[in-house]
Design a protein around this motif. Structure first.
Motif, PDB file in Angstrom:
ATOM      1  N   VAL A  76       0.832  -1.203   0.000  1.00  0.00           N
ATOM      2  CA  VAL A  76       0.000   0.000   0.000  1.00  0.00           C
ATOM      3  C   VAL A  76       0.866   1.254   0.000  1.00  0.00           C
ATOM      4  N   ILE A  77       1.927   1.261   0.795  1.00  0.00           N
ATOM      5  CA  ILE A  77       2.818   2.424   0.860  1.00  0.00           C
ATOM      6  C   ILE A  77       3.430   2.708  -0.505  1.00  0.00           C
ATOM      7  N   LEU A 110      -8.045  -2.534  -0.511  1.00  0.00           N
ATOM      8  CA  LEU A 110      -7.547  -3.140   0.735  1.00  0.00           C
ATOM      9  C   LEU A 110      -7.790  -2.213   1.919  1.00  0.00           C
ATOM     10  N   GLU A 111      -7.565  -0.910   1.718  1.00  0.00           N
ATOM     11  CA  GLU A 111      -7.789   0.037   2.801  1.00  0.00           C
ATOM     12  C   GLU A 111      -9.273   0.129   3.162  1.00  0.00           C
ATOM     13  N   LEU A 115      -2.729   1.128  -7.228  1.00  0.00           N
ATOM     14  CA  LEU A 115      -3.426   2.099  -6.383  1.00  0.00           C
ATOM     15  C   LEU A 115      -4.862   1.657  -6.138  1.00  0.00           C
ATOM     16  N   ALA A 116      -5.544   1.155  -7.182  1.00  0.00           N
ATOM     17  CA  ALA A 116      -6.921   0.688  -7.020  1.00  0.00           C
ATOM     18  C   ALA A 116      -6.989  -0.489  -6.049  1.00  0.00           C
ATOM     19  N   HIS A 124      -7.931   6.975   8.303  1.00  0.00           N
ATOM     20  CA  HIS A 124      -7.161   7.399   7.121  1.00  0.00           C
ATOM     21  C   HIS A 124      -7.441   6.612   5.846  1.00  0.00           C
ATOM     22  N   HIS A 125      -8.406   5.683   5.859  1.00  0.00           N
ATOM     23  CA  HIS A 125      -8.612   4.885   4.650  1.00  0.00           C
ATOM     24  C   HIS A 125      -9.089   5.732   3.470  1.00  0.00           C
ATOM     25  N   GLY A 126      -9.748   6.874   3.754  1.00  0.00           N
ATOM     26  CA  GLY A 126     -10.241   7.726   2.681  1.00  0.00           C
ATOM     27  C   GLY A 126      -9.148   8.373   1.861  1.00  0.00           C
ATOM     28  N   VAL A 127      -7.920   8.423   2.386  1.00  0.00           N
ATOM     29  CA  VAL A 127      -6.819   9.018   1.624  1.00  0.00           C
ATOM     30  C   VAL A 127      -6.571   8.207   0.354  1.00  0.00           C
ATOM     31  N   ALA A 128      -6.535   6.886   0.477  1.00  0.00           N
ATOM     32  CA  ALA A 128      -6.312   6.038  -0.697  1.00  0.00           C
ATOM     33  C   ALA A 128      -7.456   6.179  -1.698  1.00  0.00           C
TER      34      ALA A 128
END
Length: 485
Positions: A39-40, A118-119, A112-113, A157-161
Motif C-alpha cells: 500500500v505504501i 484493501l484500505e 493504487l486501485a 485514514h482509509h479515505g486518503v487512498a
C-alpha cells in the motif's frame, strides 16, 4: 505516536477470550508487514502524479508515516507468534512473494486501485472490531491496545487512498470492482489459511482439540450474526460511484453535513441565491431573480438549496427540470435546454436537465446530492443531463489550431476526461458525453462550445420497486450507506 508492542508469552496464547478470535487477529497481523508495504509503495508511486503543492500530498505523507508505524508494530507482533511455535516466518514469506508478484503484474493505477480496496476492507473490519467487544476484547492487555490503536487509524485514514484513486488513478468501474473482489479474496483466503495453520499447530501440540476449535468458531458466528450481516452490507457499499466513496475531503465531512440545512427552494430564498450566483459566476453567466423565480414556481421539488443554519448563507444550489429526448436533441444552446415550458418532459420522460449547480462548499454539494437521491428514486427519475463548459479548450486550440474540437472533448488523461470541468462532472457520475455543440453558451475559455453529458441516478433501474417504498425508508437507506462508507 506510539509504535507498539510485543505479544505476551505462552500464558496468553488465546489472548482475545477465545481461540478463534485470537487466531483471527493474529492471522491479520501476518498479512500486515508485506501488505502495508504494498500500500505504501502504491501510494508513493501515485503521489508522483499529483500536481505540485496539492493538499493530498500532505495527506499521503501522513498516511505513509502511520502505515510504517503499523509495519514496525506488527513485525514485532509476528516475531512473538513465531516464538510461540506458529509458522509465522513461513507464512509471512509466502505473503511477501505473492505481493511481489502482484506488484510486477499490475500497472501503477491498478496497484493504487488494489491498495484503495484493501484500505476500504481493513477499515470495514476495523469499525466492527471497535464496536463493543464482540470481535476484540477491550482491556489493558498489550494486544488489545495495539489492535485498537491500529483499527482507529485505519478507520481515520482509509479515505486518503480512495481520494488518491479518485484524483489520479481512475481505472474504470469494471476494473475497480474486479480489483476489489481480488482484494476481498486475498484477505479472506489468507486469513482462513493462517487461522487453519494456527489451529493445526495448537492441535498438534495438544492445546486445542477439534471440538474446542469448532465450538470457538460457532460461538463467534452465532453471536456476531447481525454484525456479519452489517459487514456484508458495508462490503456491497464499494459498488457505489467514486464520488460517494471519496468526496473531496473527509476532514469534518460528517460534521459539516450535519450542520448544513438542505431543503426545496422558495421565492424568499432568492436574495441569498443571487449572492451565491455572483460569487460563482460572471455577470453574463449568473441567473437573475426572474429566472430563479420561474424555475422555483414551475418545479419546486426540483430546486434545492444548502444553507448554513447559523448565518443563513446559501452554500450551494441545484436547479433541475424535466426534459424529453425530443427537446434535448432539438436544443441548439444551453438556453434552449434550460427554458421553462409548460410541457417540460411531457408525461413520460424520466430524464432531467441540470440547469445550474452553484456552490462555494463541497460539503454543500454533497448534502444536496444526499438530499435529492432518495427523492429521485421515489419519483422515478432515471438520468440527468448537464451542459458543461470546456474551459481548457482555448488553450488546447492554440497548440492544435486545425484539429477538430471533438479530439479535445473526448481525450482522456489519467483515466478521466482531459478537460478539468468535464473531469469534475465525470467524477460526480456524469460519464457519458452526449453531444459537443458550438455556440452553446458564451464562455471565452471554451470558445463558446458546450458539451452535454449524462449521468445515471444510482439504483434508479429499480424504479418500480422504489415507487412502493416509503420515502422515509429511502432516506434511511441513504444514511445507512453513508455510515457504511
Amino acid at each position: 505516536m506510539q509504535t507498539v508492542m510485543v505479544v505476551p508469552g505462552e500464558s496468553e496464547r488465546f489472548w482475545n477470550q477465545t481461540p478463534f478470535r485470537s487466531y483471527l487477529f493474529n492471522a491479520f497481523s501476518l498479512l500486515l508487514p508485506s501488505g502495508e508495504q504494498f500500500v505504501i509503495r502504491a501510494m508513493e508511486d501515485a503521489a508522483t502524479h499529483l500536481p505540485e503543492g496539492a493538499p493530498l500530498q500532505d495527506e499521503v505523507a501522513q498516511f505513509v508515516r502511520e502505515e510504517r508505524a503499523h509495519q514496525r508494530a506488527h513485525r514485532l507482533y509476528n516475531a512473538q507468534l513465531a516464538a510461540q511455535g506458529y509458522n509465522a516466518i513461513a507464512l509471512e514469506a509466502r505473503i511477501e512473494r505473492a505481493v511481489q508478484g502482484l506488484e510486477h503484474a499490475l500497472s501503477w493505477r491498478e496497484r493504487l486501485a488494489l491498495a484503495a480496496a484493501l484500505e476500504y476492507l481493513t477499515a470495514l473490519v476495523s469499525r466492527h472490531a471497535l464496536r463493543g467487544e464482540g470481535w476484540l476484547v477491550h482491556n489493558a492487555s498489550r494486544q488489545s491496545s495495539l489492535w485498537r490503536w491500529h483499527c482507529e487509524e485505519e478507520v481515520a485514514h482509509h479515505g486518503v487512498a480512495l481520494r488518491m484513486l479518485c484524483e489520479v488513478g481512475r481505472v474504470g468501474y469494471g476494473r475497480r470492482m474486479a480489483l476489489y473482489v481480488l482484494a476481498s479474496l486475498i484477505l479472506l483466503g489468507d486469513v482462513a489459511r493462517h487461522t487453519w495453520d494456527f489451529f493445526q499447530t495448537d492441535r498438534a501440540q495438544g492445546r486445542l482439540g477439534w471440538l474446542g476449535g469448532a465450538r470457538s468458531v460457532a460461538g463467534f458466528v452465532l453471536r456476531q450474526a447481525v454484525g456479519l450481516a452489517r459487514m456484508a452490507v458495508g462490503w456491497l457499499g464499494y459498488g457505489l460511484p467514486m464520488h460517494r466513496l471519496a468526496p473531496a475531503s473527509q476532514v469534518g465531512r460528517n460534521a459539516e453535513k450535519a450542520r448544513i440545512e438542505v431543503r426545496p427552494l422558495q421565492a424568499c430564498d432568492i436574495p441569498r441565491l443571487l449572492v451565491l450566483e455572483h460569487k460563482k459566476w460572471s455577470d453574463g453567466q449568473a441567473a437573475d431573480a426572474d429566472a430563479m423565480a420561474q424555475r422555483i414556481a414551475a418545479h419546486p421539488q426540483l430546486c434545492m438549496g444548502a444553507f448554513c443554519p447559523r448565518t443563513g448563507e446559501a452554500l450551494a444550489s441545484l436547479f433541475l427540470k424535466p426534459i424529453s429526448a425530443v427537446q434535448l436533441q432539438s436544443a441548439r444552446t444551453w438556453a434552449d435546454c434550460a427554458k421553462i415550458c409548460s410541457h417540460d418532459g411531457g408525461q413520460t420522460s424520466r430524464d432531467l436537465f441540470g440547469i445550474s449547480l452553484s456552490s462555494i462548499s463541497p460539503q454543500g454539494v454533497e448534502a444536496i446530492f444526499a438530499f435529492f437521491w432518495p427523492r429521485a428514486l421515489k419519483a422515478g427519475w432515471r438520468q440527468i443531463y448537464l451542459g458543461s463548459p470546456v474551459p481548457g479548450l482555448a488553450r488546447w486550440r492554440r497548440g492544435e489550431p486545425d484539429a477538430p474540437v471533438e479530439s479535445y472533448v473526448y481525450a482522456m488523461r489519467r483515466g478521466g476526461p482531459q478537460d478539468p470541468q468535464l473531469r469534475y462532472y465525470w467524477q460526480k457520475g456524469f460519464k457519458t458525453i452526449v453531444a459537443c455543440k458550438a455556440g452553446y453558451f458564451p464562455h471565452a475559455a471554451s470558445l463558446d462550445y458546450g458539451v452535454v453529458v449524462r449521468g445515471r441516478i444510482p439504483l434508479s433501474f429499480l424504479a418500480p420497486l422504489w415507487r412502493h417504498v416509503p420515502l422515509s425508508w429511502l432516506r434511511g437507506m441513504e444514511r445507512c450507506l453513508a455510515r457504511g462508507l
